[in-house]
Structures are given as structure tokens and as C-alpha cells.
Design a protein around this motif. Structure first.
Motif, PDB file in Angstrom:
ATOM      1  N   THR A   1      -3.326   1.263   6.507  1.00  0.00           N
ATOM      2  CA  THR A   1      -3.831  -0.116   6.541  1.00  0.00           C
ATOM      3  C   THR A   1      -4.458  -0.356   7.909  1.00  0.00           C
ATOM      4  O   THR A   1      -3.870  -0.983   8.782  1.00  0.00           O
ATOM      5  CB  THR A   1      -2.713  -1.127   6.254  1.00  0.00           C
ATOM      6  OG1 THR A   1      -1.607  -0.874   7.128  1.00  0.00           O
ATOM      7  CG2 THR A   1      -2.229  -1.004   4.820  1.00  0.00           C
TER       8      THR A   1
ATOM      9  N   SER B   1      -9.946  -2.180   7.490  1.00  0.00           N
ATOM     10  CA  SER B   1      -9.659  -2.604   6.116  1.00  0.00           C
ATOM     11  C   SER B   1      -9.039  -3.999   6.102  1.00  0.00           C
ATOM     12  O   SER B   1      -9.280  -4.793   5.187  1.00  0.00           O
ATOM     13  CB  SER B   1      -8.748  -1.601   5.410  1.00  0.00           C
ATOM     14  OG  SER B   1      -7.469  -1.524   6.021  1.00  0.00           O
TER      15      SER B   1
ATOM     16  N   ARG C   1       0.824  -1.208   0.000  1.00  0.00           N
ATOM     17  CA  ARG C   1       0.000   0.000   0.000  1.00  0.00           C
ATOM     18  C   ARG C   1       0.863   1.266   0.000  1.00  0.00           C
ATOM     19  O   ARG C   1       0.389   2.346  -0.334  1.00  0.00           O
ATOM     20  CB  ARG C   1      -0.918   0.016   1.225  1.00  0.00           C
ATOM     21  CG  ARG C   1      -2.195  -0.790   1.097  1.00  0.00           C
ATOM     22  CD  ARG C   1      -3.289  -0.078   0.300  1.00  0.00           C
ATOM     23  NE  ARG C   1      -3.845   1.062   0.974  1.00  0.00           N
ATOM     24  CZ  ARG C   1      -5.011   1.089   1.596  1.00  0.00           C
ATOM     25  NH1 ARG C   1      -5.741   0.005   1.662  1.00  0.00           N
ATOM     26  NH2 ARG C   1      -5.469   2.195   2.133  1.00  0.00           N
TER      27      ARG C   1
ATOM     28  N   GLN D   1      -9.380  -2.906  -2.427  1.00  0.00           N
ATOM     29  CA  GLN D   1     -10.292  -2.089  -1.621  1.00  0.00           C
ATOM     30  C   GLN D   1      -9.916  -0.620  -1.685  1.00  0.00           C
ATOM     31  O   GLN D   1     -10.783   0.250  -1.783  1.00  0.00           O
ATOM     32  CB  GLN D   1     -10.269  -2.588  -0.169  1.00  0.00           C
ATOM     33  CG  GLN D   1     -10.920  -3.944   0.020  1.00  0.00           C
ATOM     34  CD  GLN D   1     -10.784  -4.501   1.429  1.00  0.00           C
ATOM     35  OE1 GLN D   1     -11.351  -5.530   1.746  1.00  0.00           O
ATOM     36  NE2 GLN D   1     -10.012  -3.842   2.272  1.00  0.00           N
ATOM     37  N   PHE D   2      -8.630  -0.326  -1.634  1.00  0.00           N
ATOM     38  CA  PHE D   2      -8.154   1.048  -1.680  1.00  0.00           C
ATOM     39  C   PHE D   2      -8.530   1.705  -2.997  1.00  0.00           C
ATOM     40  O   PHE D   2      -9.031   2.833  -3.036  1.00  0.00           O
ATOM     41  CB  PHE D   2      -6.640   1.053  -1.475  1.00  0.00           C
ATOM     42  CG  PHE D   2      -5.993   2.389  -1.695  1.00  0.00           C
ATOM     43  CD1 PHE D   2      -6.450   3.529  -1.053  1.00  0.00           C
ATOM     44  CD2 PHE D   2      -4.902   2.520  -2.544  1.00  0.00           C
ATOM     45  CE1 PHE D   2      -5.846   4.765  -1.252  1.00  0.00           C
ATOM     46  CE2 PHE D   2      -4.291   3.744  -2.748  1.00  0.00           C
ATOM     47  CZ  PHE D   2      -4.764   4.868  -2.103  1.00  0.00           C
TER      48      PHE D   2
ATOM     49  N   GLU E   1      -6.379  -5.639   0.005  1.00  0.00           N
ATOM     50  CA  GLU E   1      -6.182  -4.283   0.537  1.00  0.00           C
ATOM     51  C   GLU E   1      -5.973  -3.289  -0.604  1.00  0.00           C
ATOM     52  O   GLU E   1      -6.482  -2.167  -0.562  1.00  0.00           O
ATOM     53  CB  GLU E   1      -4.978  -4.251   1.483  1.00  0.00           C
ATOM     54  CG  GLU E   1      -5.238  -4.854   2.847  1.00  0.00           C
ATOM     55  CD  GLU E   1      -5.560  -3.809   3.900  1.00  0.00           C
ATOM     56  OE1 GLU E   1      -5.782  -2.635   3.543  1.00  0.00           O
ATOM     57  OE2 GLU E   1      -5.591  -4.186   5.091  1.00  0.00           O
TER      58      GLU E   1
ATOM     59  N   ASP F   1     -13.010  -0.254   1.566  1.00  0.00           N
ATOM     60  CA  ASP F   1     -12.334  -0.540   2.831  1.00  0.00           C
ATOM     61  C   ASP F   1     -13.272  -0.833   3.991  1.00  0.00           C
ATOM     62  O   ASP F   1     -12.837  -1.395   5.001  1.00  0.00           O
ATOM     63  CB  ASP F   1     -11.423   0.628   3.221  1.00  0.00           C
ATOM     64  CG  ASP F   1     -10.029   0.500   2.633  1.00  0.00           C
ATOM     65  OD1 ASP F   1      -9.672  -0.602   2.182  1.00  0.00           O
ATOM     66  OD2 ASP F   1      -9.292   1.506   2.630  1.00  0.00           O
ATOM     67  N   THR F   2     -14.526  -0.457   3.887  1.00  0.00           N
ATOM     68  CA  THR F   2     -15.440  -0.637   5.020  1.00  0.00           C
ATOM     69  C   THR F   2     -16.663  -1.472   4.667  1.00  0.00           C
ATOM     70  O   THR F   2     -17.679  -1.422   5.368  1.00  0.00           O
ATOM     71  CB  THR F   2     -15.900   0.728   5.558  1.00  0.00           C
ATOM     72  OG1 THR F   2     -16.572   1.449   4.510  1.00  0.00           O
ATOM     73  CG2 THR F   2     -14.733   1.541   6.069  1.00  0.00           C
TER      74      THR F   2
END
Length: 452
Positions: A398, A402, A191, A287-288, A284, A293-294
Motif C-alpha cells: 500500500t 496508490s 489488502r 485499484q489493485f 485501494e 494504482d498509478t
């Protein structure tokens, strides 16, 4: 040209504010002092003299670290952290005496002292009053308990993905980190790679059109990580290894070399195979870039192949499909012909991120993405962010939430493969819909005396 403003640390939630300094100890006050903002991404764009730091802070300004787990990954992390002059490794812990003492000797050699304390049970150092944070690098079945206990002891936590061995364990970790207002960083160092931020910019700018689907390519099979493949005959544990402690909350089983160090990841009592080894890292990033992320999928289905026999029982190949409420589908593939990395498929083109971080995309962007002038290793940037967020009390890139959402996709995939049927999921309540048998697999019992 694509604007490039790496996100700084997120705003501090109300429950994490540190305004009432009069009630805090001196060390807690130092923790709350905002000395600098988190540096995710921007460290790639500044002169290299900025990172790492070169001035050694006063002892009262240093972050005291405990390392729990000093095997291969633990030692790698130890080398990263010890290079940061504002952190101080004061204790190391491992159930394997050789691992623990090797780490202690390394620390003492670097510092030129004999001050680093060695432990073999992680509960003992958690009683110390001079610790600020714990770095945890343990087998998957041990991810949740030490993290929860460290947070309750007032420590910030840096830990390996995936978050926990089950979805329910992961949610307990999340609640504990939030309740005790701890800084959490998952060791998803990718990330912090500038190319991940560039990929996010491409995807979110609409340059390849609306994203219709994604593919995550993961390695398949079992890799002999410790040279112990086939050594499955029950034997007496070697001197210096507290095998009962190594098993911990897992069901009792006789010692065998192929069961422990390195190759634990191929047995479902301790790991989750290649799927869980990689899902935390790649999800991750997904999602980013996609703003997930949620949340999580609403349906997951999959198929897999298992070993015909032997000690290792994690799937050797798998195909998983996750459907989100927006209509987005994510395929997670781990087969012999799978191309590893992440593929975003848009209406106008595609973007492929390879395991080494290299980006391929179509159509060609005009002008092309600029190459970073300064390239600082992403793992260093990630470690640096954690240390800075300990001081600023900002949320890291991170977060524990997440991490939970990333791991959940893999766990649901495992359940779908195991049961051979589609799983309907409520991401808001984290419940499986209409399938009591599948619902029971969201958690697992723990061997006494361990519990969450």
C-alpha cells in the motif's frame, strides 16, 4: 484451478537503493540489511509458527517506533505493533493528555519498564536520533503535516487512510516520501486479506469476462462515534486537551464535544464524512485488482445530501460516478439501500466482496477456490509487512502513490457534489480541466503557523 502466487515486495527503485553502506550510520546499516522479503499474502499460506516471531531480537536489530495519535485507532495499532518482538515502542504522543498517558502506561506495562516517553506535541520527538518509524493515527486534517515532517526527519511512516485532507496535500506527502526515500505503508489492512488476492486472481484471469463497471458500496449517514452527538454548545476545553493544537491547520472554531474525538469525521474542516472514511480502503482494493494504482479517472460526477443544520456538515448520502480512459466506470454509492462492499460486473458474470471479506461470484468457478489452510489476521500481516520492508527497503503493498490515487477519487467526488457539476480530470498532471473554481478546491489554506 486458479494459480495463487501473492506478490512479494516490489523491486527497490534506484533512488531507494542502499548500496553505499560505508556512508551510513550503524542504525541506518541495520535498516538496509535485507533480512527477509515482504510477506504480504504468503503469510496466510505458511505454518502459523512463522508469524508472529517468537525470538526477541537484540536491541540493535529492533525497529524503534513513535506513535503519533493514541486515540481509539492509535491504541488498536499500538496493540498490533507491540506484539511484534522486533519492534520497540519508545515514545507516544497525543494532544489529549489522557490519551497519551494511557498509551504510555500500556507500553510500560507490557515491557515491564518506565522507559516509554510521552509527548504532547509531535514535533518534539521528531528531534530524537533513536527513532526508525512513526505510526500516525490522527484526524484527517492532521494527516499530511506530521507525515511530511516525520519523513524529513528520516523516519518511515505507517499512516491511516485517506492519505490527506486534499489532493494537493496528498501530492506533497508523495513527493516528500519519494525525495527522502522513506518506506510508506497505508493502514489498508484489507489488502493483506487472502480473499482480496483471490478476487484479484478471478478478475484478472478473465473468469467473469472483461470488467465493464464496478460498484463500491459505502455506509451512509453519521454515526455517533463518541457519544457526543448534539453536544454542540461552545464550551471550555477539558483539562488536558490542547485544543488549539487539536485544531492545528483547521480554521479556528470554539470547542464543543461533538467537534472533536471520534466525531470530527462528520465535519468537513476535519474529516470527509463516510465517503472519505471508506474510499481509501475500498479504492485501494479496486485499484489493485484493476491495475489502477498509478492513475485515476478522467471524469467524476456526483450528487449528495447534506444535513439540514447543526455542527456536522459532511454529506449523509451520495452517488458518485467516475469514468476512466479505458471506458471503465466506477459507481461509489452511500445511500440507505446501498449494499456495502465491492461489486465487479463482467461480461460473463459478477464478483461481490462483502465488508467481512466473503466472496460471492457467478458463474461458479471450476474447481472452486481453495480455502486457506492457515488464517492469520490480516491486520497482523499488514503490520508485519511494514516492519519487514523497513529492513529490506522494499516498497510496501500500500504505497504512498496508490494511497494518493485512491483518495483522489473521493476528493473529486466531494468537489463534484459541492459544485453540482461534472469534473473533468487529468490524472497525469492532477489538474481539473476548464474549471478554475473547482481547481481552487484541490487544496486549502492552513491556519498559521502551519504550512506544507
Amino acid at each position: 484451478m486458479f494459480p495463487f502466487e501473492p506478490p512479494m515486495g516490489k523491486a527497490v527503485p534506484q533512488h531507494m537503493r542502499t548500496d553505499n553502506l560505508s556512508a551510513l550510520s550503524r542504525r541506518a546499516f541495520l535498516r538496509s540489511a535485507v533480512t527477509k522479503s515482504c510477506i504480504l499474502g504468503c503469510s496466510w499460506l505458511v505454518p502459523q509458527t512463522v508469524l508472529p516471531q517468537t525470538t526477541k531480537p537484540a536491541p540493535s536489530n529492533r525497529t524503534n517506533l513513535l506513535f503519533i495519535g493514541t486515540g481509539r485507532r492509535g491504541i488498536e495499532l499500538l496493540r498490533l505493533f507491540i506484539d511484534q518482538p522486533d519492534c520497540h515502542v519508545v515514545a507516544v504522543c497525543d494532544v489529549d493528555q489522557d490519551h497519551a498517558e494511557t498509551a504510555r502506561d500500556f507500553v510500560n506495562s507490557r515491557y515491564g519498564t518506565r522507559d516509554c516517553r510521552v509527548y504532547y506535541d509531535f514535533r518534539e520527538p521528531l528531534a530524537r536520533s533513536d527513532l526508525d518509524a512513526a505510526v500516525i493515527a490522527l484526524p484527517l486534517h492532521w494527516h499530511s503535516i506530521p507525515a511530511v515532517m516525520a519523513a524529513k526527519a528520516g523516519l518511515d511512516v505507517y499512516a491511516e487512510p485517506p492519505l490527506a485532507h486534499t489532493i494537493k496535500e496528498g501530492r506533497t506527502v508523495c513527493k516528500t516520501i519519494q525525495r527522502y526515500a522513506r518506506v510508506w505503508q497505508t493502514d489498508v489492512w484489507r489488502r493483506a486479506d487472502i480473499r482480496v488476492l483471490q478476487a484479484a486472481e478471478i478478475v484478472q484471469s478473465g473468469a467473469i469476462g472483461a470488467i465493464q463497471s464496478l460498484e463500491i458500496g459505502i455506509p451512509h449517514g453519521h454515526v455517533d462515534c463518541a457519544g457526543t452527538a448534539g453536544q454542540e454548545t461552545p464550551a471550555k476545553p477539558p483539562p488536558g486537551l490542547d485544543y488549539d493544537m487539536w485544531l492545528g491547520p483547521a480554521p479556528w472554531a470554539p470547542y464543543a464535544p461533538a467537534r472533536v474525538h471520534g466525531n470530527w469525521r462528520w465535519h468537513l474542516d476535519y474529516g470527509g464524512g463516510q465517503l472519505m472514511e471508506w474510499i481509501g480502503h475500498y479504492m485501494e482494493i479496486v485499484q489493485f485488482t484493476m491495475g489502477l494504482d498509478t492513475t485515476g479517472p478522467i471524469e467524476v460526477e456526483g450528487s449528495g445530501e447534506y444535513p439540514a443544520g447543526g455542527l456536522w456538515n459532511a454529506p449523509t448520502a451520495f452517488r458518485i460516478r467516475a469514468l476512466y480512459s479505458t471506458g471503465l466506470t466506477i459507481a461509489i454509492l452511500g445511500t440507505q439501500n446501498t449494499r456495502q462492499g465491492i461489486l465487479w460486473k463482467g461480461e460473463k458474470g459478477f464478483l461481490q466482496m462483502n465488508p467481512d471479506g466473503a466472496i460471492e461470484y457467478s458463474p461458479k468457478l471450476s474447481p472452486a477456490l481453495p480455502k486457506p489452510k492457515t488464517l492469520v489476521a490480516a491486520p497482523v500481516v499488514h503490520v508485519r509487512e511494514f516492519l519487514d520492508c523497513i529492513k529490506s527497503r522494499r516498497m510496501t503493498s500500500t504505497s504512498v502513490e496508490s494511497a494518493q490515487r485512491a483518495a483522489t477519487v473521493g476528493h473529486l467526488g466531494q468537489i463534484a457534489i459541492r459544485l453540482g457539476r461534472k469534473i473533468r480530470w487529468n490524472p497525469a498532471t492532477e489538474e481539473i480541466i476548464g474549471d478554475e473554481t473547482a481547481g481552487r478546491l484541490l487544496g486549502k489554506s492552513m491556519r498559521e503557523p502551519w504550512y506544507l
